[in-house]
Design an enzyme around this catalytic site. Structure first.
Site, PDB file in Angstrom:
ATOM      1  N   ASP A 116       0.884  -1.171   0.000  1.00  7.67           N
ATOM      2  CA  ASP A 116       0.000   0.000   0.000  1.00  7.67           C
ATOM      3  C   ASP A 116       0.925   1.226   0.000  1.00  7.67           C
ATOM      4  OD1 ASP A 116      -2.281   1.770   0.713  1.00  7.67           O
ATOM      5  OD2 ASP A 116      -1.328   1.812   2.683  1.00  7.67           O
ATOM      6  N   ASP A 127      -0.198   5.181   0.757  1.00  9.00           N
ATOM      7  CA  ASP A 127      -0.444   6.246   1.741  1.00  9.00           C
ATOM      8  C   ASP A 127      -0.619   5.681   3.146  1.00  9.00           C
ATOM      9  OD1 ASP A 127      -2.177   7.534  -0.959  1.00  9.00           O
ATOM     10  OD2 ASP A 127      -0.439   8.530  -0.085  1.00  9.00           O
TER      11      ASP A 127
HETATM   12  C1  XBP Z   1      -5.034   6.409   0.507  1.00 11.94           C
HETATM   13  C2  XBP Z   1      -6.167   7.090  -0.097  1.00 11.94           C
HETATM   14  C3  XBP Z   1      -5.933   8.081  -1.168  1.00 11.94           C
HETATM   15  C4  XBP Z   1      -5.318   9.354  -0.583  1.00 11.94           C
HETATM   16  C5  XBP Z   1      -5.602  10.547  -1.449  1.00 11.94           C
HETATM   17  O1  XBP Z   1      -4.628   5.457  -0.445  1.00 11.94           O
HETATM   18  O2  XBP Z   1      -7.292   6.789   0.239  1.00 11.94           O
HETATM   19  O3  XBP Z   1      -7.185   8.404  -1.725  1.00 11.94           O
HETATM   20  O4  XBP Z   1      -5.915   9.617   0.680  1.00 11.94           O
HETATM   21  O5  XBP Z   1      -5.071  10.299  -2.710  1.00 11.94           O
HETATM   22  P1  XBP Z   1      -3.829   4.091  -0.011  1.00 11.94           P
HETATM   23  P2  XBP Z   1      -5.932  10.661  -4.024  1.00 11.94           P
HETATM   24  O6  XBP Z   1      -3.780   4.032   1.513  1.00 11.94           O
HETATM   25  O7  XBP Z   1      -4.640   2.974  -0.628  1.00 11.94           O
HETATM   26  O8  XBP Z   1      -2.466   4.263  -0.615  1.00 11.94           O
HETATM   27  O9  XBP Z   1      -6.458  12.057  -3.843  1.00 11.94           O
HETATM   28  O10 XBP Z   1      -4.956  10.524  -5.141  1.00 11.94           O
HETATM   29  O11 XBP Z   1      -7.022   9.623  -4.035  1.00 11.94           O
HETATM   30 MG    MG Z   2      -3.002   3.317   3.208  1.00  8.39          MG
END
Ligand code: XBP
Ligand code: MG
Length: 252
Positions: free
Chosen positions: A8, A10
């Site tokens: 993953d 973020d």
């Molecule tokens: C985390 C998310 C993303 C980010 C915002 O993604 O939910 O939507 O918060 O990025 P993960 P975007 O934990 O699956 O990596 O604005 O590009 O969606």
């Molecule tokens: Mg995440």
């Protein structure tokens, strides 16, 4: 036999939400003349929804119902484009480093010939910007699959993005280990039956991680111990040998 590590982005590769995505959203709102301001607490509530476009729609529906209009989808798409530009600019300033142990584990896996993938709801542009500004541009090619954003119909917590990745890599769930940080993430990997290691962060420390094989504070470094919050791991930092031993015993 452990064949692949699925990461993953973020909250897992880097702590991008509070000081990255959140600031970029606010910059886009300000530039558009909107009086929306997502402070740290509100953003924590909004993280219940993955995907920036979906999160903005959820915000309007639940916090600004008076703002609903028939061009909202198009307006949100434009806001997302500008937010992504602000976010990738923030990343280019080097303000968001990889989390403890991430670069080390990725390089151990590469040296051992393990296959790597990125599995995220953020946009592909955001993934390449984070990889470029932390591991270098060539690191984009280290990942056999970069499954990101709108490539699947349903974002996390749906399992779609993980099943898509398994299909592309022609791997079975038990041949992989996923790294996640949140309730949405563990629900997604549970749905895809992929063994998962969770590293928490400030926004997710109180999440329900039922189904995770391990819950840790972070991956740790030889000189910076991690803490095991759930499950068993012998050692103060996560390395490939340790993961392979656990995987061979069926413990992850
Ligand atoms: C985390 C998310 C993303 C980010 C915002 O993604 O939910 O939507 O918060 O990025 P993960 P975007 O934990 O699956 O990596 O604005 O590009 O969606
Ligand atoms: Mg995440």
């Amino acid at each position: 036999m452990l064949q692949a590590l699925l990461f993953d982005v973020d909250g897992t590769l880097a702590d991008t939400e509070k000081d990255g995505h959140r600031l970029a959203f606010n910059m886009a709102f300000k530039e558009a003349g909107l009086d929306w301001h997502w402070d740290e607490a509100l953003y924590g509530d909004l993280l219940v929804v993955t995907g920036g476009k979906e999160r903005m729609k959820y915000f309007v529906e639940n916090y600004r119902p008076d703002y609903m209009h028939n061009k909202l989808t198009e307006e949100i798409a434009e806001l997302q484009k500008r937010k992504t530009a602000f976010y990738t600019q923030l990343l280019s300033e080097g303000s968001i480093p990889l989390r403890s142990g991430v670069a080390r584990l990725i390089n151990e896996a590469r040296a051992a010939g393990l296959r790597l993938a990125i599995v995220t709801t953020t946009t592909p542009e955001n993934v390449t910007a984070l990889l470029t500004h932390t591991l270098g541009k060539e690191s984009i090619d280290w990942f056999e699959v970069i499954a990101a954003g709108d490539i699947v119909p349903a974002k996390k917590p749906a399992p779609d993005i993980y099943t898509y990745t398994l299909d592309k890599m022609k791997l079975q769930p038990h041949q992989c280990l996923a790294f996640e940080d949140s309730f949405n993430g563990i629900r997604s990997t549970n749905g895809a039956c992929i063994p998962t290691l969770v590293t928490i962060n400030d926004y997710t420390r109180d999440d329900d991680f039922t189904g995770a094989k391990l819950v840790l504070t972070d991956l740790g470094e030889p000189d910076a111990a991690m803490q095991v919050l759930s499950g068993n791991y012998d050692g103060h930092y996560v390395n490939l040998d340790g993961l392979r031993q656990l995987h061979a015993k069926g413990n992850i």
